[in-house]
Motif scaffolding. Structure first.
Motif, PDB file in Angstrom:
ATOM      1  N   MET A  39       9.494   8.254  -1.412  1.00  0.00           N
ATOM      2  CA  MET A  39       8.739   8.360  -2.668  1.00  0.00           C
ATOM      3  C   MET A  39       8.179   9.779  -2.778  1.00  0.00           C
ATOM      4  SD  MET A  39       6.555   4.836  -2.335  1.00  0.00           S
ATOM      5  CE  MET A  39       5.451   5.262  -3.684  1.00  0.00           C
ATOM      6  N   PRO A  56       0.813  -1.222   0.000  1.00  0.00           N
ATOM      7  CA  PRO A  56       0.000   0.000   0.000  1.00  0.00           C
ATOM      8  C   PRO A  56       0.846   1.271   0.000  1.00  0.00           C
ATOM      9  CG  PRO A  56      -0.065  -1.060   2.158  1.00  0.00           C
ATOM     10  CD  PRO A  56       0.646  -1.997   1.239  1.00  0.00           C
ATOM     11  N   HIS A  57       0.329   2.306  -0.626  1.00  0.00           N
ATOM     12  CA  HIS A  57       0.979   3.607  -0.640  1.00  0.00           C
ATOM     13  C   HIS A  57      -0.061   4.692  -0.395  1.00  0.00           C
ATOM     14  CE1 HIS A  57       4.730   1.928  -2.149  1.00  0.00           C
ATOM     15  NE2 HIS A  57       4.089   1.341  -3.150  1.00  0.00           N
ATOM     16  N   THR A  58       0.415   5.902  -0.148  1.00  0.00           N
ATOM     17  CA  THR A  58      -0.478   7.054  -0.050  1.00  0.00           C
ATOM     18  C   THR A  58       0.055   8.155  -0.955  1.00  0.00           C
ATOM     19  OG1 THR A  58       0.726   8.117   1.761  1.00  0.00           O
ATOM     20  CG2 THR A  58      -0.987   6.538   2.389  1.00  0.00           C
ATOM     21  N   CYS A  96       4.658   9.850  -0.462  1.00  0.00           N
ATOM     22  CA  CYS A  96       3.923   8.748   0.158  1.00  0.00           C
ATOM     23  C   CYS A  96       4.250   8.785   1.647  1.00  0.00           C
ATOM     24  CB  CYS A  96       4.337   7.406  -0.448  1.00  0.00           C
ATOM     25  SG  CYS A  96       3.790   5.991   0.531  1.00  0.00           S
ATOM     26  N   LEU A 131       3.793   6.647   3.832  1.00  0.00           N
ATOM     27  CA  LEU A 131       4.285   5.363   4.348  1.00  0.00           C
ATOM     28  C   LEU A 131       5.741   5.140   3.928  1.00  0.00           C
ATOM     29  CD1 LEU A 131       1.178   3.159   3.543  1.00  0.00           C
ATOM     30  CD2 LEU A 131       1.913   3.946   5.789  1.00  0.00           C
ATOM     31  N   HIS A 132       6.095   5.642   2.766  1.00  0.00           N
ATOM     32  CA  HIS A 132       7.449   5.471   2.227  1.00  0.00           C
ATOM     33  C   HIS A 132       7.917   6.847   1.762  1.00  0.00           C
ATOM     34  CE1 HIS A 132       5.084   1.744   1.435  1.00  0.00           C
ATOM     35  NE2 HIS A 132       6.059   1.242   2.164  1.00  0.00           N
TER      36      HIS A 132
END
Ligand SMILES: [Cu+2]
Lengths: 111, 314
Positions: free
Chosen positions: A104, A64-66, A98, A100-101
């Motif tokens: 990115m 999953p990403h945002t 993102c 979460l990451h």
């Protein structure tokens, strides 16, 4: 500014399609843009668009990403194949990432 | 191993599970004078004997309950395998730590399923959250379940077997372009928590994302992790444990040992070895060799640390 969820987007598309058939001169959503997430990368990483353009992000990873631009827009967590759309109604540079990451990152330049 | 009925998983999967051996092979590490030494592949019975006496605890990580993609269509199943393996250990560890990403999407059902399986170990479990545990709308499911008695977003410390354990949270307020993040409030708390501790107290810091810089290109590191490490500099024995990168990695720097545990769900590639850190698809037969648990043994007054990594299948 208007954030579209998937259902709204579908309705909008069909309305736009109907409008396009009735009024061939109407240029509906011709400039709408796509960003894909592949291998933890926003592609394209930078987009130049006109005011009024809707950008749709699609997560094609198994993770999953945002899509988050501080104070501007924030997607829900996008699982595999989930989409997020945002219509840019003001000119400017929109840096996003993102959450979460955070390595990115991407950029939408609206003129 | 017989007696494990995973009947509804389909024939090929069942076959894989039935063929699985539970020999418990693992690598026993000892660290003497700051130099890590692998004593070789041994089975868990020998490992437990070699490591005793002393306090043993277990680390599991990155269970990603809810993950169902090709890299491992049944993350809950492999967590259950890890739990079975833990239950079969000849010497019961004192407790367990889970270094985050318990769930994949922070859903209530995922937390419930994880709890149902992990509780079968009947061990005390100390958790820290991974970024995947903090993605529900109001970011409250993790905290409601595991946050009791913790500070801030869920950090805390406790003492066990003469060792001071500190659980840190580095998955909140991540900044664009950055790495993991502890934040000023938590760092201040940590400095305070360690103040007055005797320098001979062994310290274990554990967090989800590595506190040390493993590979910044993939976000594998913590922006302000160096600050936390400064606070533990004067201590004689410091162990830093984390998950997040789904592979064993170890580094010794002075009196600080860094160690990363495997995932119980899916492997990730070595730094830079793939276009992204995403789930690594390996042959079914190889998967369980790349998942597993770690047990850590302390011998008091010996400044000696043994870490035993146990893959689900050796
Ligand atoms: Cu991401």
């Amino acid at each position: 500014m208007k954030t579209l969820n998937r259902r709204d987007f579908g309705v909008d598309l069909s309305l736009a399609l109907a409008a396009a058939i009735l009024l061939p001169a109407t240029k509906a959503r011709a400039d709408d843009m796509e960003v894909h997430i592949d291998n933890f990368v926003f592609q394209p990483a930078e987009l130049k668009i006109k005011v009024g353009t809707t950008v749709t992000w699609t997560n094609r990873d198994d993770i999953p990403h945002t899509v988050v631009s501080a104070g501007k827009f924030r997607s829900k967590t996008l699982d595999t194949d989930d989409k997020f759309s945002f219509t840019f109604t003001n000119a400017g540079d929109y840096k996003y990432f993102c959450s979460l990451h955070p390595h990115m990152t991407g950029m939408i330049k609206v003129e | 191993m017989s007696g494990h009925d995973h009947g509804d998983d389909g024939v090929s999967r069942r076959k894989v599970l039935e063929c699985m051996t539970w020999a418990g092979t693992g690598v026993l590490w000892t660290v003497t004078g700051g130099v890590p030494r692998a004593l070789g592949i041994i089975d868990s019975a020998q490992a437990a004997t070699a490591a005793a006496p002393g306090m043993t605890f277990l680390q599991i990580s990155d269970s990603h309950v809810g993950f169902d993609k090709p890299a491992n269509p049944n993350a809950l199943g492999t967590l259950e395998e890890a739990v079975n393996k833990i239950n079969a250990m000849p010497a019961k560890p004192s407790f367990m730590i889970h270094t985050g990403d318990i769930t994949h999407l922070s859903k209530a059902a995922e937390f419930d399923n994880a709890e149902r399986i992990i509780s079968q170990t009947k061990l005390d479990v100390h958790y820290v959250p991974g970024e995947h545990d903090f993605i529900d709308e109001e970011v409250k499911l993790y905290r409601e379940r595991y946050g009791r008695g913790t500070k801030g977003h869920g950090w805390y410390s406790f003492d066990a077997g003469g060792v001071h354990f500190v659980g840190l949270v580095n998955v909140v307020d991540l900044k664009a372009g950055g790495l993991g993040n502890l934040g000023a409030e938590q760092l201040a708390w940590l400095e305070d928590d360690l103040r007055g501790k005797s320098k001979s107290t062994p310290i274990v810091l554990f967090a989800h994302i590595p506190l040390w810089t493993v590979y910044p290109e993939w976000g594998w590191g913590t922006e302000d992790g160096g600050r936390a490490l400064e606070y533990v500099k004067g201590f004689g024995s410091v162990t830093v444990l984390n998950g997040h990168i789904h592979q064993v990695m170890q580094k010794v720097e002075g009196n600080v040992t860094f160690h990363t545990a495997r995932s119980t769900a899916f492997p990730q590639p070595a730094p830079g070895a793939a276009p992204s850190p995403g789930p690594m698809k390996v042959e079914d037969a190889k998967l369980r060799g790349m998942l597993g648990v770690a047990s850590i043994n302390f011998k008091q007054n010996e400044q000696r640390l043994a870490i035993i990594d146990t893959p689900l299948q050796g």
